[in-house]
Design an enzyme around this catalytic site. Structure first.
Site, PDB file in Angstrom:
ATOM      1  N   ALA A  11       0.855  -1.216   0.015  1.00  0.00           N
ATOM      2  CA  ALA A  11       0.020  -0.028  -0.047  1.00  0.00           C
ATOM      3  C   ALA A  11       0.916   1.219  -0.057  1.00  0.00           C
ATOM      4  O   ALA A  11       1.938   1.261   0.467  1.00  0.00           O
ATOM      5  CB  ALA A  11      -0.991  -0.008   1.364  1.00  0.00           C
ATOM      6  N   GLY A  20       1.091  -5.528   1.030  1.00  0.00           N
ATOM      7  CA  GLY A  20       0.082  -5.815   0.083  1.00  0.00           C
ATOM      8  C   GLY A  20       0.512  -6.222  -1.188  1.00  0.00           C
ATOM      9  O   GLY A  20      -0.237  -7.187  -1.822  1.00  0.00           O
ATOM     10  N   GLU A  59       0.551  -9.937  -0.432  1.00  0.00           N
ATOM     11  CA  GLU A  59      -0.738 -10.214  -0.181  1.00  0.00           C
ATOM     12  C   GLU A  59      -1.193 -10.686  -1.585  1.00  0.00           C
ATOM     13  O   GLU A  59      -2.407 -11.425  -1.922  1.00  0.00           O
ATOM     14  CB  GLU A  59      -1.625  -9.434   0.647  1.00  0.00           C
ATOM     15  CG  GLU A  59      -1.159  -9.428   2.194  1.00  0.00           C
ATOM     16  CD  GLU A  59      -1.544  -8.431   2.946  1.00  0.00           C
ATOM     17  OE1 GLU A  59      -2.251  -8.882   3.950  1.00  0.00           O
ATOM     18  OE2 GLU A  59      -1.163  -7.223   2.858  1.00  0.00           O
ATOM     19  N   GLU A  88       4.135  -4.949   7.828  1.00  0.00           N
ATOM     20  CA  GLU A  88       2.989  -4.245   8.389  1.00  0.00           C
ATOM     21  C   GLU A  88       3.325  -3.874   9.928  1.00  0.00           C
ATOM     22  O   GLU A  88       2.908  -2.796  10.210  1.00  0.00           O
ATOM     23  CB  GLU A  88       1.528  -4.599   8.159  1.00  0.00           C
ATOM     24  CG  GLU A  88       1.203  -4.309   6.663  1.00  0.00           C
ATOM     25  CD  GLU A  88       1.550  -5.636   5.783  1.00  0.00           C
ATOM     26  OE1 GLU A  88       1.089  -5.909   4.719  1.00  0.00           O
ATOM     27  OE2 GLU A  88       2.504  -6.475   6.257  1.00  0.00           O
TER      28      GLU A  88
END
Length: 257
Positions: free
Chosen positions: A62, A107, A110, A131
């Site tokens: 992100a 992310g 992910e 994170e």
């Protein structure tokens, strides 16, 4: 565009292209959603590769500046969209392969975890879910998909420390299914996708859906889903061809029908 879909023969490509690191925001996720829909609806594409236009980054996760600029509601809108888009991949009866040749972090990793398979290149880049070092958790499916993939204890170790691993260690952990020489990764990934596309794609799609729909269900329900899938396949032209070819000792010619 930050994310684009295009097909080359029977293989579809979703390409992440937002320099320098493919860091995503809500607009990026909206484009990823459109690309996933395009891959799903492309009848000619029988397998899909998710790749990066950058050799340095698959995706760095992100956009932290976007997180800082948004309030909680704005950040959650992006996360909820990401959850919906990535969950949709499991409902599409085509195999999605993440082709990873650069950093896949947070992310970004992910996104790859939502794909069915992950093929990596050997190299010095890193993979991980850091994170926790931001005071957050892996919020785009990481706390759920990573333990299901590699086991709870191994996943927790990566998540609570934020430790990043090499492609070799990621392969050993089971995050990467296959690991290729850097210069061969694109060709080897495409060859794998083409082999699926030339195979019994109705059966491949049914195998994928039955697996995802049954793996977390009670065994009796999962076996019922399996029976429903094989019943559908018995009615397909590919099954008749495959069984007939076996009996006649010849190579089956599948059409996906």
């Amino acid at each position: 565009m930050a994310v684009a879909y295009a097909a080359e023969g029977a293989v579809g490509y979703i390409t992440l292209d937002k320099p320098p690191a493919n860091s995503y925001d809500k607009a990026f996720m909206e484009e990823l959603s459109d690309a996933v829909d395009a891959a799903a609806s492309d009848a000619e594409a029988k397998a899909v590769i998710v790749r990066s236009a950058s050799k340095r980054f698959f995706c760095a996760g992100a956009d932290i500046k976007a997180f800082l600029a948004n309030d909680t509601a704005g950040n959650m809108a992006m996360i909820e969209l990401g959850h919906e888009v990535l969950a949709r991949i499991a409902t599409i009866p085509k195999v999605f392969i993440a082709q990873i040749e650069g950093h896949a972090l947070g992310g970004g990793l992910e996104i790859s975890l939502a794909c069915d398979l992950r093929f990596g290149a050997r190299g010095s880049y890193r993979l991980g879910v850091p994170e926790v070092t931001l005071g957050l958790l892996p919020g785009n499916g990481g706390t759920q998909r990573l333990p299901r993939l590699i086991g709870t204890a191994k996943a927790l170790d990566l998540m609570v420390t934020g430790r990043q691993v090499s492609p070799g260690e990621a392969h050993g952990l089971g995050i990467l299914n296959r690991l290729f020489a850097a210069g061969e990764t694109a060709d080897r990934t495409r060859a794998y996708a083409e082999s699926l596309a030339a195979g019994a794609t109705a059966a491949i799609g049914e195998i994928k859906l039955a697996t995802y729909q049954g793996v977390d269900a009670p065994l009796a329900d999962a076996l019922a889903r399996e029976r429903a899938g094989i019943k559908r396949l018995f009615e397909t032209a590919d099954a008749h061809e495959g069984l007939g070819a076996f009996a006649e000792k010849r190579k089956a010619e599948f059409t996906g029908a």
